[in-house]
Motif scaffolding. Structure first.
Motif, PDB file in Angstrom:
ATOM      1  N   ASP A  39       0.085  28.993  50.795  1.00  0.00           N
ATOM      2  CA  ASP A  39       0.572  27.705  50.312  1.00  0.00           C
ATOM      3  C   ASP A  39       1.415  27.944  49.063  1.00  0.00           C
ATOM      4  N   LEU A  40       2.722  27.713  49.178  1.00  0.00           N
ATOM      5  CA  LEU A  40       3.645  27.903  48.063  1.00  0.00           C
ATOM      6  C   LEU A  40       4.265  26.573  47.634  1.00  0.00           C
ATOM      7  N   SER A  41       3.490  25.498  47.764  1.00  0.00           N
ATOM      8  CA  SER A  41       4.011  24.171  47.430  1.00  0.00           C
ATOM      9  C   SER A  41       4.196  23.988  45.927  1.00  0.00           C
ATOM     10  N   GLN A  42       3.468  24.765  45.124  1.00  0.00           N
ATOM     11  CA  GLN A  42       3.671  24.751  43.675  1.00  0.00           C
ATOM     12  C   GLN A  42       4.490  25.989  43.296  1.00  0.00           C
ATOM     13  N   PRO A  43       5.595  25.830  42.606  1.00  0.00           N
ATOM     14  CA  PRO A  43       6.477  26.981  42.324  1.00  0.00           C
ATOM     15  C   PRO A  43       5.789  28.131  41.603  1.00  0.00           C
ATOM     16  N   ALA A  44       4.864  27.819  40.700  1.00  0.00           N
ATOM     17  CA  ALA A  44       4.272  28.871  39.876  1.00  0.00           C
ATOM     18  C   ALA A  44       2.952  29.397  40.415  1.00  0.00           C
ATOM     19  N   VAL A  45       2.511  28.885  41.569  1.00  0.00           N
ATOM     20  CA  VAL A  45       1.202  29.277  42.115  1.00  0.00           C
ATOM     21  C   VAL A  45       1.304  29.482  43.622  1.00  0.00           C
ATOM     22  N   ALA A  77       6.634  39.128  52.618  1.00  0.00           N
ATOM     23  CA  ALA A  77       7.882  38.404  52.872  1.00  0.00           C
ATOM     24  C   ALA A  77       7.854  37.025  52.229  1.00  0.00           C
ATOM     25  N   ALA A  78       6.687  36.345  52.308  1.00  0.00           N
ATOM     26  CA  ALA A  78       6.579  35.004  51.737  1.00  0.00           C
ATOM     27  C   ALA A  78       6.680  35.034  50.218  1.00  0.00           C
ATOM     28  N   ILE A  79       5.949  35.952  49.575  1.00  0.00           N
ATOM     29  CA  ILE A  79       5.953  36.024  48.108  1.00  0.00           C
ATOM     30  C   ILE A  79       7.314  36.483  47.594  1.00  0.00           C
ATOM     31  N   ASP A  80       7.866  37.538  48.193  1.00  0.00           N
ATOM     32  CA  ASP A  80       9.160  38.039  47.734  1.00  0.00           C
ATOM     33  C   ASP A  80      10.264  37.024  47.992  1.00  0.00           C
ATOM     34  N   GLY A  81      10.196  36.327  49.124  1.00  0.00           N
ATOM     35  CA  GLY A  81      11.187  35.292  49.411  1.00  0.00           C
ATOM     36  C   GLY A  81      11.108  34.158  48.401  1.00  0.00           C
ATOM     37  N   HIS A  82       9.885  33.782  48.023  1.00  0.00           N
ATOM     38  CA  HIS A  82       9.700  32.732  47.018  1.00  0.00           C
ATOM     39  C   HIS A  82      10.287  33.165  45.676  1.00  0.00           C
ATOM     40  N   ILE A  83      10.050  34.411  45.296  1.00  0.00           N
ATOM     41  CA  ILE A  83      10.588  34.922  44.027  1.00  0.00           C
ATOM     42  C   ILE A  83      12.113  34.914  44.042  1.00  0.00           C
ATOM     43  N   ARG A  96      14.083  32.987  45.856  1.00  0.00           N
ATOM     44  CA  ARG A  96      14.618  31.615  45.896  1.00  0.00           C
ATOM     45  C   ARG A  96      14.478  30.898  44.563  1.00  0.00           C
ATOM     46  N   THR A  97      13.341  31.078  43.894  1.00  0.00           N
ATOM     47  CA  THR A  97      13.034  30.284  42.702  1.00  0.00           C
ATOM     48  C   THR A  97      13.176  31.051  41.398  1.00  0.00           C
ATOM     49  N   ASP A  98      13.253  32.387  41.499  1.00  0.00           N
ATOM     50  CA  ASP A  98      13.258  33.252  40.310  1.00  0.00           C
ATOM     51  C   ASP A  98      11.963  33.089  39.515  1.00  0.00           C
ATOM     52  N   ILE A  99      10.875  32.733  40.220  1.00  0.00           N
ATOM     53  CA  ILE A  99       9.554  32.573  39.603  1.00  0.00           C
ATOM     54  C   ILE A  99       8.562  33.469  40.335  1.00  0.00           C
ATOM     55  N   VAL A 100       7.825  34.277  39.580  1.00  0.00           N
ATOM     56  CA  VAL A 100       6.760  35.081  40.175  1.00  0.00           C
ATOM     57  C   VAL A 100       5.486  34.240  40.164  1.00  0.00           C
ATOM     58  N   PRO A 101       4.980  33.848  41.327  1.00  0.00           N
ATOM     59  CA  PRO A 101       3.816  32.958  41.329  1.00  0.00           C
ATOM     60  C   PRO A 101       2.529  33.692  40.981  1.00  0.00           C
ATOM     61  N   ASN A 102       1.655  33.028  40.229  1.00  0.00           N
ATOM     62  CA  ASN A 102       0.298  33.520  40.061  1.00  0.00           C
ATOM     63  C   ASN A 102      -0.475  33.243  41.341  1.00  0.00           C
ATOM     64  N   LEU A 103      -1.520  34.007  41.578  1.00  0.00           N
ATOM     65  CA  LEU A 103      -2.226  33.935  42.851  1.00  0.00           C
ATOM     66  C   LEU A 103      -3.577  33.250  42.704  1.00  0.00           C
ATOM     67  N   VAL A 104      -3.869  32.338  43.617  1.00  0.00           N
ATOM     68  CA  VAL A 104      -5.199  31.752  43.764  1.00  0.00           C
ATOM     69  C   VAL A 104      -5.690  32.157  45.146  1.00  0.00           C
ATOM     70  N   ILE A 105      -6.753  32.946  45.192  1.00  0.00           N
ATOM     71  CA  ILE A 105      -7.259  33.479  46.452  1.00  0.00           C
ATOM     72  C   ILE A 105      -8.540  32.744  46.840  1.00  0.00           C
ATOM     73  N   ASP A 106      -8.491  32.006  47.914  1.00  0.00           N
ATOM     74  CA  ASP A 106      -9.657  31.296  48.444  1.00  0.00           C
ATOM     75  C   ASP A 106     -10.513  32.297  49.211  1.00  0.00           C
ATOM     76  N   ALA A 107     -11.597  32.743  48.569  1.00  0.00           N
ATOM     77  CA  ALA A 107     -12.478  33.746  49.175  1.00  0.00           C
ATOM     78  C   ALA A 107     -13.779  33.123  49.653  1.00  0.00           C
ATOM     79  N   SER A 108     -13.712  31.867  50.096  1.00  0.00           N
ATOM     80  CA  SER A 108     -14.921  31.206  50.589  1.00  0.00           C
ATOM     81  C   SER A 108     -15.453  31.890  51.843  1.00  0.00           C
ATOM     82  N   HIS A 109     -14.543  32.529  52.609  1.00  0.00           N
ATOM     83  CA  HIS A 109     -14.952  33.349  53.748  1.00  0.00           C
ATOM     84  C   HIS A 109     -14.381  34.754  53.526  1.00  0.00           C
TER      85      HIS A 109
END
Length: 245
Positions: A5-11, A30-36, A38-51
């Protein structure tokens, strides 16, 4: 698979599930590098490890390690969200090997994890003193991410000052909605604090709705040198009455 989910530019919110393949990590890169790009922003990561996921092959593990190697110096924050006991040691271990600041959050604090990842700074928490109780009571509310600095700046000086006036103290701690998590260094300081002041408290009241913390406190209460009681957040006033006795 890894839901991204890359709906927030910074996350970037990542939800890995099941057996992860090399193709999953190629898609993540591909998703993370493409986002960087396009936006010139390196997103911080939130990892949902519920499973907790697993790799389906050595090739997948290699791709995972390569992704970490190529991105760990540019990603500033990683929030790991989940309740598995295994996750409690991850921040302390990963902090030594990656450039990112790593924090672990319980599953029900996903919103807090996203808020922290989106903040410019580390945004640590604090202990707020609860007033209106007898002088032999140490009463605190935890807010945000509690770190070792909060122990050194607030809890330890407060306890040591009160011990100059009283032989025994009482302790009330509230972990409510504003509380997010304990950092790994705070967990270690909590252990050291407990050992150093093992015989200094006659009563301890924990006020929280966190299920696993309630269960753990009740489990270990007979081993503590103080009388221990656990209250839900809605019964804070009852906890205050109990600690006054």
């Amino acid at each position: 698979m890894i839901d991204i989910d890359l709906s927030q530019p910074a996350v970037a919110v990542l939800k890995p599930e099941g057996a992860l393949s090399a193709a999953d990590f190629d898609a993540l890169r591909a998703a993370i590098d493409g986002h960087i790009n396009r936006t010139d922003i390196v997103p911080n990561l939130v990892i949902d490890a519920s499973h907790l996921p697993h790799w389906d092959s050595l090739a997948a593990l290699e791709k995972h390690l390569k992704f970490v190697r190529d991105h760990h110096r540019v990603v500033k924050k990683v929030a790991i969200v989940g309740d598995s006991p295994i996750l409690s040691v991850v921040p302390a271990l990963v902090d030594h090997f990656v450039g990112a600041k790593v924090r672990r959050f319980p599953t029900d604090k996903m919103a807090k994890a996203k808020e922290w990842a989106n903040a410019v700074d580390d945004d640590p928490g604090r202990f707020d003193v609860i007033d209106g109780l007898p002088r032999d009571v140490v009463a605190l509310k935890a807010v945000g991410i509690i770190t070792a600095q909060d122990y050194r700046d607030t809890l330890v000086p407060l306890v040591e000052a009160k011990l100059k006036e009283h032989d025994k103290l009482k302790f009330l701690i509230v972990l409510g909605e504003e509380y997010a998590t304990y950092a790994a260094d705070a967990a270690w300081d909590d252990t050291r604090f407990g050992i150093a002041h093992w015989g200094d408290f006659s009563r301890i009241a924990l006020v929280t709705d966190i299920g696993w913390m309630t269960s753990a406190t009740k489990l270990f209460a007979p081993l503590m040198g103080a009388e221990v009681a656990v209250f839900p957040v809605a019964e804070l006033e009852e906890a205050k009455s109990w600690i006054r006795r």
